[in-house]
Design an enzyme around this catalytic site. Structure first.
Site, PDB file in Angstrom:
ATOM      1  N   ASP A 127       0.837  -1.216   0.000  1.00  0.00           N
ATOM      2  CA  ASP A 127       0.000   0.000   0.000  1.00  0.00           C
ATOM      3  C   ASP A 127       0.865   1.257   0.000  1.00  0.00           C
ATOM      4  O   ASP A 127       0.512   2.261  -0.634  1.00  0.00           O
ATOM      5  CB  ASP A 127      -0.934   0.014   1.214  1.00  0.00           C
ATOM      6  N   GLY A 131       4.134  -1.447  12.442  1.00  0.00           N
ATOM      7  CA  GLY A 131       2.792  -0.936  12.168  1.00  0.00           C
ATOM      8  C   GLY A 131       2.557  -0.706  10.683  1.00  0.00           C
ATOM      9  O   GLY A 131       3.440  -0.934   9.853  1.00  0.00           O
TER      10      GLY A 131
HETATM   11  P1  ATP Z   1       2.178  -6.504   2.205  1.00  0.00           P
HETATM   12  O1  ATP Z   1       1.141  -7.520   1.812  1.00  0.00           O
HETATM   13  O2  ATP Z   1       3.121  -6.966   3.294  1.00  0.00           O
HETATM   14  O3  ATP Z   1       1.620  -5.160   2.452  1.00  0.00           O
HETATM   15  P2  ATP Z   1       2.944  -6.811  -0.506  1.00  0.00           P
HETATM   16  O4  ATP Z   1       3.155  -8.289  -0.574  1.00  0.00           O
HETATM   17  O5  ATP Z   1       1.699  -6.271  -1.087  1.00  0.00           O
HETATM   18  O6  ATP Z   1       3.146  -6.286   0.968  1.00  0.00           O
HETATM   19  P3  ATP Z   1       5.666  -6.505  -1.369  1.00  0.00           P
HETATM   20  O7  ATP Z   1       5.864  -6.894  -2.787  1.00  0.00           O
HETATM   21  O8  ATP Z   1       6.097  -7.465  -0.316  1.00  0.00           O
HETATM   22  O9  ATP Z   1       4.155  -6.062  -1.213  1.00  0.00           O
HETATM   23  O10 ATP Z   1       6.401  -5.132  -1.063  1.00  0.00           O
HETATM   24  C1  ATP Z   1       6.016  -3.924  -1.719  1.00  0.00           C
HETATM   25  C2  ATP Z   1       7.232  -3.095  -1.957  1.00  0.00           C
HETATM   26  O11 ATP Z   1       7.853  -2.799  -0.691  1.00  0.00           O
HETATM   27  C3  ATP Z   1       8.310  -3.777  -2.771  1.00  0.00           C
HETATM   28  O12 ATP Z   1       8.063  -3.627  -4.154  1.00  0.00           O
HETATM   29  C4  ATP Z   1       9.549  -3.009  -2.325  1.00  0.00           C
HETATM   30  O13 ATP Z   1       9.592  -1.778  -2.990  1.00  0.00           O
HETATM   31  C5  ATP Z   1       9.261  -2.733  -0.847  1.00  0.00           C
HETATM   32  N1  ATP Z   1       9.863  -3.760   0.034  1.00  0.00           N
HETATM   33  C6  ATP Z   1       9.239  -4.773   0.656  1.00  0.00           C
HETATM   34  N2  ATP Z   1      10.117  -5.497   1.401  1.00  0.00           N
HETATM   35  C7  ATP Z   1      11.322  -4.907   1.249  1.00  0.00           C
HETATM   36  C8  ATP Z   1      12.643  -5.156   1.755  1.00  0.00           C
HETATM   37  N3  ATP Z   1      12.910  -6.160   2.605  1.00  0.00           N
HETATM   38  N4  ATP Z   1      13.659  -4.344   1.346  1.00  0.00           N
HETATM   39  C9  ATP Z   1      13.428  -3.300   0.515  1.00  0.00           C
HETATM   40  N5  ATP Z   1      12.215  -3.015   0.013  1.00  0.00           N
HETATM   41  C10 ATP Z   1      11.165  -3.794   0.356  1.00  0.00           C
END
Ligand code: ATP
Length: 312
Positions: A259, A296
């Protein structure tokens, strides 16, 4: 009366997170003592709107909450973040959306989500907001409200040449194919891409393939986020998918990272409309990467003042 023009309008959900930390998850019929309780602001729509606002976008949230304590509290949260609340409806018919979350010492959780008032946002309310939608720069929708309401909001935006970002989360297997056609940017994570394409999305190469499949369904561009690996970007007018890597950081809490990424993307699309999408994705990676380094959801979202000036 001239309508106020917003940079970003989000038509989506608000949820109050009621989080209890306990040594273990209770069994059916059992009562146990926990050691910590807190209330957090969540809901994908509200999270995305607040991240865009914290970066400096003039935002408005279109949503429905209950005429109750949590609804009043949520409206105050929007105001505290500078989000316009004139399109936040309150209803006596249902409670504000809530997620009751229990987290055990191993970090595992059990969650019950009651969408409540979120599901009552309907077409009639959207019609009333049409003048504002027609003047906004970017519209953002997800799937935590009635999918038909999200689809209608995206259609209204598209008909008024407003840029659209659609985040198909939480993913549903039988997504109406019109969602692809009304999305300038279709942005999802790996598991959503897997569910929608039926193929594994576990690495950059597979994300490129899934992205190409989603692109074929009619969207302008596709972004698939890949956690610490950043994201992939695909554009209808370009044949090569691009991996946009990021500096991986040690995550404290990744809740709401996706998000944060989408809120940032909406900000960049509104403020820098001619910036290449890969550059917007690179900057959104950096914003979301900061959000995972604090605990959070909204509490971890950075403000413009906390970020390097190169991002603006
Ligand atoms: P969530 O469901 O936990 O809200 P998501 O699965 O929808 O997240 P992710 O693809 O895990 O989304 O993460 C979204 C973005 O956050 C990634 O594209 C990256 O830019 C950033 N991100 C997430 N984890 C990391 C990390 N360990 N290091 C750097 N950037 C990260």
């Amino acid at each position: 009366m001239t309508e106020e023009a917003f940079d970003v309008m989000v038509v989506g959900s608000c949820m109050t997170d009621l989080v209890s930390q306990a040594p273990r998850l209770p069994k059916a019929g059992e009562t146990i003592h926990g050691h910590k309780f807190f209330i957090g602001f969540g809901g994908k729509g509200a999270n995305q709107c607040i991240q865009a606002a914290r970066l400096g976008a003039k935002t408005a949230m279109v949503c429905k909450v209950g005429k109750d304590f949590f609804g009043d509290n949520y409206i105050q949260n929007f105001k505290d973040n500078g989000v316009h609340t004139g399109f936040v409806g309150q209803t006596f018919s249902s409670a504000t959306g809530a997620a009751s979350i229990i987290v055990n010492n191993a970090g595992e959780n059990a969650i019950v989500i009651v969408a409540g008032a979120n599901m009552l946002l309907d077409s009639e309310e959207l019609q009333k907001v049409l003048p504002a939608i027609s003047h906004t720069k970017v519209m953002v929708c997800q799937l935590e409200i009635s999918p038909q309401t999200s689809l209608q909001a995206l259609r209204m935006a598209q008909e008024n040449r407003v840029k659209t970002i659609f985040n198909p989360a939480p993913a549903i297997p039988d997504l109406d194919p019109d969602f692809y056609r009304v999305s300038d940017v279709f942005c999802c994570n790996e598991s959503e891409a897997e569910l929608l394409t039926g193929s594994s999305v576990a690495n950059v190469e597979e994300a490129h393939q899934a992205g190409q499949e989603l692109l074929k369904r009619g969207c302008g561009s596709v972004i698939i986020t890949l956690g610490p690996q950043g994201c992939v970007v695909l554009k209808a007018q370009e044949s090569t998918p691009r991996h946009v890597p990021t500096a991986a950081v040690t995550a404290v809490d990744t809740t709401g990272a996706g998000d944060s990424f989408i809120g940032a993307l909406a900000f960049y699309m509104a403020h820098y409309p001619t910036m290449p999408l890969e550059e917007m994705a690179r900057r959104s990676n950096q914003v979301a990467g900061i959000s995972v380094q604090a605990a959070g959801t909204q509490t971890s979202y950075p403000y413009k003042k906390d970020l390097p000036p190169e991002l603006f």
